[in-house]
Design a protein around this motif. Sequence first.
Motif, PDB file in Angstrom:
ATOM      1  N   TRP A  20       1.169  -1.444  -0.004  1.00 28.81           N
ATOM      2  CA  TRP A  20      -0.241   0.159   0.321  1.00 28.81           C
ATOM      3  C   TRP A  20       0.424   1.426   0.323  1.00 28.81           C
ATOM      4  O   TRP A  20       1.903   1.099   0.457  1.00 28.81           O
ATOM      5  N   ARG A  21       0.310   2.724  -0.538  1.00 27.35           N
ATOM      6  CA  ARG A  21       1.485   3.970  -0.638  1.00 27.35           C
ATOM      7  C   ARG A  21       0.253   4.609  -0.368  1.00 27.35           C
ATOM      8  O   ARG A  21      -1.156   4.713  -0.802  1.00 27.35           O
ATOM      9  N   PHE A  22       0.172   6.028   0.724  1.00 34.01           N
ATOM     10  CA  PHE A  22      -0.811   6.688   0.738  1.00 34.01           C
ATOM     11  C   PHE A  22      -0.553   7.771  -0.030  1.00 34.01           C
ATOM     12  O   PHE A  22       0.921   7.961   0.606  1.00 34.01           O
ATOM     13  N   SER A  23      -1.525   8.727  -0.390  1.00 34.22           N
ATOM     14  CA  SER A  23      -0.282  10.334  -0.604  1.00 34.22           C
ATOM     15  C   SER A  23      -2.414  11.278  -0.652  1.00 34.22           C
ATOM     16  O   SER A  23      -3.166  10.184  -0.451  1.00 34.22           O
ATOM     17  N   ARG A  24      -1.759  12.739  -0.225  1.00 34.66           N
ATOM     18  CA  ARG A  24      -2.869  13.553  -0.092  1.00 34.66           C
ATOM     19  C   ARG A  24      -3.651  13.426  -1.989  1.00 34.66           C
ATOM     20  O   ARG A  24      -2.997  13.536  -2.683  1.00 34.66           O
ATOM     21  N   SER A  25      -5.219  13.410  -1.500  1.00 36.53           N
ATOM     22  CA  SER A  25      -6.124  13.431  -2.878  1.00 36.53           C
ATOM     23  C   SER A  25      -6.360  15.111  -2.627  1.00 36.53           C
ATOM     24  O   SER A  25      -6.475  15.913  -2.242  1.00 36.53           O
ATOM     25  N   ARG A  39      -6.050   9.218  -0.445  1.00 37.70           N
ATOM     26  CA  ARG A  39      -5.438   8.588  -1.504  1.00 37.70           C
ATOM     27  C   ARG A  39      -4.732   7.108  -1.265  1.00 37.70           C
ATOM     28  O   ARG A  39      -3.954   7.396  -0.752  1.00 37.70           O
ATOM     29  N   VAL A  40      -4.987   6.409  -2.011  1.00 39.78           N
ATOM     30  CA  VAL A  40      -4.837   4.729  -1.697  1.00 39.78           C
ATOM     31  C   VAL A  40      -4.414   4.346  -3.156  1.00 39.78           C
ATOM     32  O   VAL A  40      -4.212   4.106  -4.520  1.00 39.78           O
ATOM     33  N   GLY A  71       6.831  -6.140 -13.708  1.00 38.58           N
ATOM     34  CA  GLY A  71       5.955  -7.644 -12.738  1.00 38.58           C
ATOM     35  C   GLY A  71       5.239  -7.070 -12.023  1.00 38.58           C
ATOM     36  O   GLY A  71       4.126  -7.753 -11.689  1.00 38.58           O
ATOM     37  N   VAL A  72       4.880  -5.716 -11.707  1.00 32.97           N
ATOM     38  CA  VAL A  72       4.176  -4.672 -10.095  1.00 32.97           C
ATOM     39  C   VAL A  72       3.067  -4.535 -11.212  1.00 32.97           C
ATOM     40  O   VAL A  72       3.254  -3.391 -12.263  1.00 32.97           O
ATOM     41  N   VAL A  73       1.491  -4.341 -10.850  1.00 39.20           N
ATOM     42  CA  VAL A  73       0.314  -3.898 -11.323  1.00 39.20           C
ATOM     43  C   VAL A  73      -0.348  -3.156  -9.832  1.00 39.20           C
ATOM     44  O   VAL A  73      -0.269  -3.777  -9.178  1.00 39.20           O
ATOM     45  N   THR A  74      -0.559  -1.895 -10.943  1.00 42.02           N
ATOM     46  CA  THR A  74      -1.223  -1.089  -9.834  1.00 42.02           C
ATOM     47  C   THR A  74      -2.868  -0.442  -9.947  1.00 42.02           C
ATOM     48  O   THR A  74      -2.672   0.393 -11.043  1.00 42.02           O
ATOM     49  N   VAL A  75      -2.996  -0.372  -9.020  1.00 43.88           N
ATOM     50  CA  VAL A  75      -4.228   0.510  -9.012  1.00 43.88           C
ATOM     51  C   VAL A  75      -4.299   1.356  -7.952  1.00 43.88           C
ATOM     52  O   VAL A  75      -3.674   1.605  -7.047  1.00 43.88           O
ATOM     53  N   ARG A  76      -5.302   2.827  -8.544  1.00 39.67           N
ATOM     54  CA  ARG A  76      -5.433   3.488  -7.715  1.00 39.67           C
ATOM     55  C   ARG A  76      -6.642   3.307  -7.358  1.00 39.67           C
ATOM     56  O   ARG A  76      -7.984   3.641  -8.126  1.00 39.67           O
ATOM     57  N   ALA A  77      -6.884   4.137  -5.617  1.00 39.94           N
ATOM     58  CA  ALA A  77      -7.902   4.960  -5.482  1.00 39.94           C
ATOM     59  C   ALA A  77      -8.706   6.728  -5.228  1.00 39.94           C
ATOM     60  O   ALA A  77      -7.546   6.296  -3.796  1.00 39.94           O
ATOM     61  N   SER A  78      -9.204   7.127  -5.370  1.00 41.73           N
ATOM     62  CA  SER A  78      -9.234   8.673  -4.714  1.00 41.73           C
ATOM     63  C   SER A  78     -10.168   9.326  -4.857  1.00 41.73           C
ATOM     64  O   SER A  78     -10.812  10.093  -4.695  1.00 41.73           O
ATOM     65  N   GLN A  83     -10.041   7.167   3.786  1.00 40.13           N
ATOM     66  CA  GLN A  83      -8.645   6.256   3.418  1.00 40.13           C
ATOM     67  C   GLN A  83      -9.207   4.989   2.861  1.00 40.13           C
ATOM     68  O   GLN A  83      -9.346   4.516   2.744  1.00 40.13           O
ATOM     69  N   PHE A  84     -10.121   4.363   5.078  1.00 41.97           N
ATOM     70  CA  PHE A  84     -10.828   3.052   5.326  1.00 41.97           C
ATOM     71  C   PHE A  84     -11.449   2.977   3.464  1.00 41.97           C
ATOM     72  O   PHE A  84     -11.757   1.226   3.040  1.00 41.97           O
ATOM     73  N   ARG A  85     -12.213   3.696   3.419  1.00 40.78           N
ATOM     74  CA  ARG A  85     -12.614   3.410   1.659  1.00 40.78           C
ATOM     75  C   ARG A  85     -12.478   3.707   1.216  1.00 40.78           C
ATOM     76  O   ARG A  85     -12.548   3.179  -0.243  1.00 40.78           O
ATOM     77  N   ASN A  86     -11.058   3.935   0.548  1.00 38.81           N
ATOM     78  CA  ASN A  86     -10.544   4.085  -0.563  1.00 38.81           C
ATOM     79  C   ASN A  86      -9.547   3.154  -0.726  1.00 38.81           C
ATOM     80  O   ASN A  86      -9.387   1.914  -1.913  1.00 38.81           O
ATOM     81  N   ARG A  87      -9.631   2.477   0.561  1.00 32.12           N
ATOM     82  CA  ARG A  87      -8.456   1.433   0.782  1.00 32.12           C
ATOM     83  C   ARG A  87      -9.766   0.492  -0.151  1.00 32.12           C
ATOM     84  O   ARG A  87      -9.551  -0.375  -1.115  1.00 32.12           O
TER      85      ARG A  87
END
Length: 141
Positions: A20-25, A39-40, A71-78, A83-87
């Motif tokens: 997981w990585r978190f940042s300001r949305s 932002r997740v 080889g790493v796939v990334t998905v973002r949600a903001s 943060q919990f709902r974005n996770r």
Amino acid sequence: MPGPHVIRGSVVLPEGELAWRFSRSSGPGGQHVNTSDSRVELLFDLAATKALPEVWKERALERLASRLVDGVVTVRASEHRSQFRNREMALVRMASLLAEATAPPPKPRRATKIPRGINERRLREKKARGDTKRGRTGRDW
């Protein structure tokens, strides 16, 4: 996060292989948004995972090649302010992305021949329509 997130069948997203990585949305939220990391980004190492069967893994690596970085796939949600709902959103997206990428290929389409009766009826109807239109001319008056 409530419950295991099923990819397909009995295969689930392993919690230990998720990063997981978190940042300001951006977006609404007032002063709170300036201080919270809502932002997740969810990262899953598809190339090194042991959770997927080998056939699924190869299929997913091939289909998601444009989205993979080493080889790493990334998905973002903001979308949400929390943060919990974005996770939760990121987990659901990752599971559905992997389910779609590991799905078996569709069965090849078999070409079928048009039955002769259908083709003959179509040509008969075209001929009758042409005769109707030809009968509308004022030549015979």
